[in-house]
Design an enzyme around this catalytic site. Structure first.
Site, PDB file in Angstrom:
ATOM      1  N   CYS A 118       0.826  -1.229   0.000  1.00  0.00           N
ATOM      2  CA  CYS A 118       0.000   0.000   0.000  1.00  0.00           C
ATOM      3  C   CYS A 118       0.848   1.263   0.000  1.00  0.00           C
ATOM      4  O   CYS A 118       0.331   2.361  -0.189  1.00  0.00           O
ATOM      5  CB  CYS A 118      -0.913   0.010   1.214  1.00  0.00           C
ATOM      6  SG  CYS A 118      -1.987  -1.423   1.283  1.00  0.00           S
ATOM      7  N   HIS A 258      -2.874   6.818   4.258  1.00  0.00           N
ATOM      8  CA  HIS A 258      -3.394   5.620   3.599  1.00  0.00           C
ATOM      9  C   HIS A 258      -4.679   5.206   4.310  1.00  0.00           C
ATOM     10  O   HIS A 258      -4.762   5.263   5.542  1.00  0.00           O
ATOM     11  CB  HIS A 258      -2.348   4.508   3.678  1.00  0.00           C
ATOM     12  CG  HIS A 258      -2.864   3.183   3.230  1.00  0.00           C
ATOM     13  ND1 HIS A 258      -3.543   3.026   2.044  1.00  0.00           N
ATOM     14  CD2 HIS A 258      -2.827   1.951   3.822  1.00  0.00           C
ATOM     15  CE1 HIS A 258      -3.891   1.754   1.917  1.00  0.00           C
ATOM     16  NE2 HIS A 258      -3.480   1.091   2.981  1.00  0.00           N
ATOM     17  N   ASN A 288     -10.320  -0.150   1.575  1.00  0.00           N
ATOM     18  CA  ASN A 288      -8.872  -0.097   1.386  1.00  0.00           C
ATOM     19  C   ASN A 288      -8.563  -0.455  -0.074  1.00  0.00           C
ATOM     20  O   ASN A 288      -8.725  -1.614  -0.464  1.00  0.00           O
ATOM     21  CB  ASN A 288      -8.207  -1.070   2.362  1.00  0.00           C
ATOM     22  CG  ASN A 288      -6.692  -1.050   2.278  1.00  0.00           C
ATOM     23  OD1 ASN A 288      -6.118  -0.446   1.363  1.00  0.00           O
ATOM     24  ND2 ASN A 288      -6.043  -1.709   3.213  1.00  0.00           N
TER      25      ASN A 288
HETATM   26  O1  UT7 Z   1      -3.395  -1.649   3.939  1.00  0.00           O
HETATM   27  C1  UT7 Z   1      -2.296  -2.322   4.519  1.00  0.00           C
HETATM   28  C2  UT7 Z   1      -2.362  -2.287   5.963  1.00  0.00           C
HETATM   29  N1  UT7 Z   1      -3.544  -2.949   6.450  1.00  0.00           N
HETATM   30  C3  UT7 Z   1      -3.974  -2.601   7.626  1.00  0.00           C
HETATM   31  O2  UT7 Z   1      -3.416  -1.711   8.193  1.00  0.00           O
HETATM   32  C4  UT7 Z   1      -5.111  -3.381   8.261  1.00  0.00           C
HETATM   33  C5  UT7 Z   1      -4.868  -3.457   9.733  1.00  0.00           C
HETATM   34  N2  UT7 Z   1      -5.826  -4.224  10.503  1.00  0.00           N
HETATM   35  C6  UT7 Z   1      -7.107  -3.840  10.713  1.00  0.00           C
HETATM   36  O3  UT7 Z   1      -7.563  -2.884  10.136  1.00  0.00           O
HETATM   37  C7  UT7 Z   1      -7.900  -4.587  11.763  1.00  0.00           C
HETATM   38  O4  UT7 Z   1      -7.050  -5.423  12.484  1.00  0.00           O
HETATM   39  C8  UT7 Z   1      -9.095  -5.396  11.193  1.00  0.00           C
HETATM   40  C9  UT7 Z   1     -10.185  -4.472  10.723  1.00  0.00           C
HETATM   41  C10 UT7 Z   1      -8.606  -6.278  10.063  1.00  0.00           C
HETATM   42  C11 UT7 Z   1      -9.682  -6.287  12.299  1.00  0.00           C
HETATM   43  O5  UT7 Z   1     -10.061  -5.505  13.414  1.00  0.00           O
HETATM   44  P1  UT7 Z   1      -9.622  -5.919  14.873  1.00  0.00           P
HETATM   45  O6  UT7 Z   1     -10.239  -4.973  15.785  1.00  0.00           O
HETATM   46  O7  UT7 Z   1      -8.119  -6.012  14.884  1.00  0.00           O
HETATM   47  O8  UT7 Z   1     -10.309  -7.323  15.036  1.00  0.00           O
HETATM   48  P2  UT7 Z   1      -9.647  -8.739  15.335  1.00  0.00           P
HETATM   49  O9  UT7 Z   1      -8.978  -9.268  14.122  1.00  0.00           O
HETATM   50  O10 UT7 Z   1      -8.830  -8.659  16.609  1.00  0.00           O
HETATM   51  O11 UT7 Z   1     -10.943  -9.582  15.621  1.00  0.00           O
HETATM   52  C12 UT7 Z   1     -11.820  -9.277  16.715  1.00  0.00           C
HETATM   53  C13 UT7 Z   1     -13.048 -10.159  16.599  1.00  0.00           C
HETATM   54  C14 UT7 Z   1     -12.727 -11.620  16.352  1.00  0.00           C
HETATM   55  O12 UT7 Z   1     -13.682 -12.408  17.053  1.00  0.00           O
HETATM   56  P3  UT7 Z   1     -13.310 -13.112  18.457  1.00  0.00           P
HETATM   57  O13 UT7 Z   1     -12.164 -13.996  18.131  1.00  0.00           O
HETATM   58  O14 UT7 Z   1     -12.937 -11.991  19.355  1.00  0.00           O
HETATM   59  O15 UT7 Z   1     -14.566 -13.810  18.798  1.00  0.00           O
HETATM   60  C15 UT7 Z   1     -12.951 -11.778  14.886  1.00  0.00           C
HETATM   61  O16 UT7 Z   1     -13.283 -13.094  14.524  1.00  0.00           O
HETATM   62  O17 UT7 Z   1     -13.840  -9.727  15.471  1.00  0.00           O
HETATM   63  C16 UT7 Z   1     -14.117 -10.852  14.655  1.00  0.00           C
HETATM   64  N3  UT7 Z   1     -14.244 -10.416  13.277  1.00  0.00           N
HETATM   65  C17 UT7 Z   1     -15.409 -10.065  12.730  1.00  0.00           C
HETATM   66  N4  UT7 Z   1     -16.651  -9.989  13.219  1.00  0.00           N
HETATM   67  C18 UT7 Z   1     -17.624  -9.569  12.409  1.00  0.00           C
HETATM   68  C19 UT7 Z   1     -13.259 -10.302  12.347  1.00  0.00           C
HETATM   69  N5  UT7 Z   1     -13.781  -9.873  11.186  1.00  0.00           N
HETATM   70  C20 UT7 Z   1     -15.118  -9.717  11.405  1.00  0.00           C
HETATM   71  C21 UT7 Z   1     -16.164  -9.297  10.584  1.00  0.00           C
HETATM   72  N6  UT7 Z   1     -17.408  -9.221  11.129  1.00  0.00           N
HETATM   73  N7  UT7 Z   1     -15.990  -8.939   9.308  1.00  0.00           N
END
Ligand code: UT7
Length: 331
Positions: A118, A258, A288
């Site tokens: 990115c 970004h 994104n």
């Molecule tokens: O462009 C290049 C750089 N990219 C980035 O910078 C992306 C960086 N990362 C992020 O933006 C975030 O980490 C995400 C948006 C991808 C995820 O958010 P998060 O707050 O870090 O969530 P997480 O991965 O820690 O997941 C928290 C919970 C999990 O459930 P449990 O295990 O706590 O029960 C996931 O399974 O949220 C769940 N989850 C979802 N729930 C509903 C993950 N994706 C979803 C979803 N809908 N789409």
């Protein structure tokens, strides 16, 4: 006597193209176990664009190129190099830039891709600065184009809600006045590459039926790990480029970060002590779109008439590699 300013490159045209088809969070609710509420609160995304089956990354890039050249008042024959930043090339080779060159009819001018996740658009600006100020090129078309929906696993809710398709572009040439790119900062850490990658289809894991059965032809990301690095590195990069330009945080008129996650954008804005109106956000509309986020935001700001002579902009990105980079620009 006024000290002569450092030679600079200048953006003389902006533009972008996003496919017409909109995929909303409500559409995604019908595809995976997710909710509009979760996606908005955790990412800031409301909808994203999806290219059509018969389009590839170069097609988005060509649309963006035509619009950008028109906005710059230029013809294809006026440019002498095409750089395409992308992580989703049409083909492993030839480069997407060569497909673009052919479709534009830009006969025989050099064309190549850069792969910096990115961060590719900012890497491209830094590369273009070197080429123009050394006299190798006069007028460069830099395009950031990405077709992420074709490498997205639509069964993986952790990633499929995040990405979209689009292309943004700029024309770059040497500045003849006070405006232009004042400073830049670019870094990479390849040790962390596995946290965000598309593992299959290259020479490490060549295309096989088994590779596809394991979903290795899709983008994979350890989101929360990437998140922490993105917050840290985007803050670092913005502060470093400002320092190099001899400016302070208060001098920033617009931060163009970004657009990967609204929470990363907000954290970067807070680190720079910027009021919300100085932090450009359009993630709700496109999700994104990797290398295209910054040129799209730049064009939207330009079109809205918010960029005046002397406006100070910081562009700041983080992505696969990991790579991170920022630049300071005086409009
Ligand atoms: O462009 C290049 C750089 N990219 C980035 O910078 C992306 C960086 N990362 C992020 O933006 C975030 O980490 C995400 C948006 C991808 C995820 O958010 P998060 O707050 O870090 O969530 P997480 O991965 O820690 O997941 C928290 C919970 C999990 O459930 P449990 O295990 O706590 O029960 C996931 O399974 O949220 C769940 N989850 C979802 N729930 C509903 C993950 N994706 C979803 C979803 N809908 N789409």
């Amino acid at each position: 006597m006024k000290k002569a300013e450092k030679r600079k490159i200048k953006i003389t045209g902006t533009g972008f193209y996003a496919p017409d088809k909109v995929l909303t969070n409500f559409d995604l609710e019908k595809m995976v176990d997710t909710t509009d509420e979760w996606i908005i609160s955790r990412t800031g995304i409301r909808e994203r664009r999806v290219g059509s089956e018969d389009q590839a990354t170069s097609d988005l890039a060509v649309e963006a190129a035509h619009i950008t050249l028109k906005n710059a008042g230029l013809k294809v024959k006026d440019i002498d190099l095409i750089i395409v930043a992308t992580s989703t090339p049409d083909t492993i080779f030839p480069s997407t830039a060569c497909w673009v060159q052919s479709k534009l009819g830009a006969d025989h001018i050099p064309a190549f891709d850069i792969s910096a996740g990115c961060t590719g658009f900012i890497y491209g600006m830094i590369l273009a600065e070197g080429l123009i100020l050394s006299g190798i090129n006069k007028r460069i078309l830099l395009i950031g184009s990405e077709f992420l929906t074709k490498v997205t696993n639509w069964k993986d809710r952790n990633t499929c809600v995040l990405f979209g398709d689009a292309a943004g572009a700029v024309v770059l040439e040497e500045s003849r006045d006070d405006s232009g790119m004042l400073s830049s900062y670019w870094k990479a850490d390849g040790k962390l590459g596995d946290l965000l990658s598309l593992p299959g289809g290259g020479t490490r894991i060549p295309a096989t039926a088994q590779m596809i059965a394991q979903d290795l032809h899709y983008l994979q990301m350890k989101g929360n790990e990437v998140f922490k690095h993105a917050v840290k590195r985007m803050g670092e990069a913005a502060i470093a480029t400002l320092k190099k330009a001899g400016l302070e945080k208060e001098d920033i008129d617009y931060l163009i970060p970004h657009q990967a996650n609204i929470r990363i954008i907000d954290a970067t804005g807070r680190r720079l002590k910027l009021p919300p109106e100085k932090v450009y956000i359009n993630i709700h509309k496109y999700g994104n779109v990797s290398v295209a986020t910054i040129p799209i935001a730049l064009h939207e700001l330009n079109e809205s008439g918010k960029l005046n002579d002397g406006t100070i902009i910081v562009m700041d990105a983080f992505g696969a590699g990991f790579t991170w980079a920022a630049l300071t620009y005086r409009w």
